[in-house]
Scaffold this motif. Structure first.
Motif, PDB file in Angstrom:
ATOM      1  N   VAL A   1       0.811   4.290  -2.613  1.00  0.00           N
ATOM      2  CA  VAL A   1       0.559   5.684  -2.201  1.00  0.00           C
ATOM      3  C   VAL A   1       1.687   6.576  -2.707  1.00  0.00           C
ATOM      4  CG1 VAL A   1       0.359   7.239  -0.229  1.00  0.00           C
ATOM      5  CG2 VAL A   1      -0.796   5.041  -0.179  1.00  0.00           C
TER       6      VAL A   1
ATOM      7  N   ILE B   1       0.825  -1.217   0.000  1.00  0.00           N
ATOM      8  CA  ILE B   1       0.000   0.000   0.000  1.00  0.00           C
ATOM      9  C   ILE B   1       0.854   1.260   0.000  1.00  0.00           C
ATOM     10  CG2 ILE B   1      -1.629   1.353   1.368  1.00  0.00           C
ATOM     11  CD1 ILE B   1      -2.930  -1.275   2.174  1.00  0.00           C
ATOM     12  N   VAL B   2       1.880   1.281   0.869  1.00  0.00           N
ATOM     13  CA  VAL B   2       2.662   2.519   0.982  1.00  0.00           C
ATOM     14  C   VAL B   2       3.382   2.814  -0.341  1.00  0.00           C
ATOM     15  CG1 VAL B   2       4.919   1.737   1.849  1.00  0.00           C
ATOM     16  CG2 VAL B   2       3.960   3.864   2.670  1.00  0.00           C
ATOM     17  N   LEU B   3       3.786   1.762  -1.062  1.00  0.00           N
ATOM     18  CA  LEU B   3       4.452   2.001  -2.344  1.00  0.00           C
ATOM     19  C   LEU B   3       3.457   2.524  -3.391  1.00  0.00           C
ATOM     20  CD1 LEU B   3       7.028  -0.922  -2.503  1.00  0.00           C
ATOM     21  CD2 LEU B   3       7.351   1.443  -1.775  1.00  0.00           C
TER      22      LEU B   3
END
Lengths: 174, 226
Positions: free
Chosen positions: B132, B128-130
């Motif tokens: 985002v 997810i963070v990548l």
């Protein structure tokens, strides 16, 4: 980036992993020194973006390291740096926890566990305080205190509160 | 006749709706029960799923949601155990939540349980963070998004404060007197939160003396028994 650069960076992150008492965020300034100042791999702006993304995306804050790794070397970098910051500390934590369970009736172990519980409560309260205080605004304090009371005294679903925060923020109220 | 029965019906419906709303609100406002029977996860896969869900719900810190779900909803561990495991997790280097997941997973299924919990906490959040990050360029200037993030962060801070207060009830089973434990907790907060003294100094000084004091109490108890 050369192989030796990668090795150097990985070893640095191994060291940070063992030094990160209180979470990965506590060594963020050291990471900044190595990645931005010494090695010049990222700009200050890129580094700050990674920290911000780690804070806003779901999951542990340590995710900012995955972003740093991604900025430095794509998916490979993300994987390598995340493992480098996680593996040493979690391995240590695992064996210490095992050891503690094995010796759980020894007086020293009981003393360490019981002695540190108030410290942990104080540290957690500090974490929340520092987050809310960082906004330097009376409105943030009012909302923060309200949420604190709700979480402490009621069983309101936490996602409802997060959603409420998002709406208040969008409206520019907080 | 017709209109009055219609009015009566609407009163009844309004009454039912109002009742539902009151029940719903009051179910959220119930104080949490303190002692609960313990449950256990059925498999490593269940641990992985539950920890993934925890990670996904944890904006700006996973500890609040972890305490809420594992202690109060799933009842996998008691408040006291949670506090103990969390204190070890926080004392040791590394991300606290990762250390905590490891210790909780290990408690049920040993090494594979620990690995499942840690994997649950990490795998999806990294993806997810990548994602985002990839889309960050599009929304970093958007005022609405920036505002929403700001509001969510304030709430996350407030949630952390509330969770800390909730954990105070776990202090009662300590060896030292409750009032003394409270004084220690407050002084740690004053040093770290207000005066911003580095964490390791506070852990070493206050934590160290608390451990030694506890040890001496335990020793004294032993000699009294003998």
């Amino acid at each position: 980036m050369s192989t030796s650069d990668w090795l150097f960076l990985i070893l640095q992150f191994f060291a940070f992993s063992f030094l990160a008492i209180g979470g990965a965020m506590t060594v963020a300034s050291d990471m900044h020194r190595v990645i931005v100042d010494d090695m010049g791999l990222l700009s200050n702006n890129e580094f700050v973006t990674a920290i911000a993304l780690g804070k806003i995306s779901p999951g542990p804050n340590v995710m900012f390291v995955a972003v740093l790794g991604y900025q430095v070397g794509g998916l490979f970098g993300a994987l390598v740096l995340t493992l480098a910051i996680i593996l040493p500390s979690t391995t240590l934590a695992y064996y210490v926890a095992k050891w503690g369970q094995f010796n759980q009736h020894r007086k020293w172990v009981v003393a360490i566990k019981a002695g540190f519980t108030p410290i942990v409560v104080g540290l957690l309260f500090s974490t929340g305080w520092i987050i809310v205080d960082g906004f330097h605004s009376m409105k943030a304090w009012i909302l923060g205190t309200l949420v604190m009371l709700l979480v402490w005294r009621t069983r309101v679903h936490l996602l409802i509160l997060i959603g409420l925060g998002a709406i208040l923020g969008m409206l520019g109220i907080v | 006749m017709f209109s009055s029965s219609k009015a009566g019906l609407s009163y009844i419906i309004a009454g039912i709706v109002l009742r539902k709303v009151i029940v719903l609100i009051s179910s959220y406002c119930m104080p949490s029960p303190i002692v609960l029977p313990q449950n256990k996860p059925k498999s490593c896969f269940e641990i992985f799923i539950v920890f993934t869900l925890l990670a996904l719900q944890g904006f700006g810190g996973v500890i609040s949601i972890t305490q809420r779900i594992l202690v109060e909803q799933k009842r996998w561990i008691s408040q006291e155990e949670f506090l103990e495991l969390f204190s070890v997790a926080q004392l040791l280097p590394g991300p606290n939540v990762c250390n905590l997941s490891l210790a909780i997973g290990d408690r049920f299924f040993g090494r594979s349980g620990a690995f499942s919990a840690l994997a649950g906490m990490m795998v999806l959040p990294i993806i997810i963070v990548l994602f985002v990050y990839q889309s960050y360029g599009y929304f970093s200037d958007n005022e609405l998004v920036v505002g929403a993030i700001r509001g969510m962060s304030v709430v996350a801070g407030g949630m952390t404060l509330g969770t800390a207060l909730r954990l105070v009830s776990g202090l009662k089973s300590g060896v030292m007197r409750y009032q003394l434990l409270l004084i220690l907790a407050v002084s740690v907060f004053a040093l770290v939160g207000i005066f911003r003294i580095p964490i390791y100094i506070v852990i070493l000084l206050i934590g160290g003396s608390a451990v030694i004091a506890t040890y001496r109490i335990l020793l004294r108890r032993d000699t009294e028994v003998k």
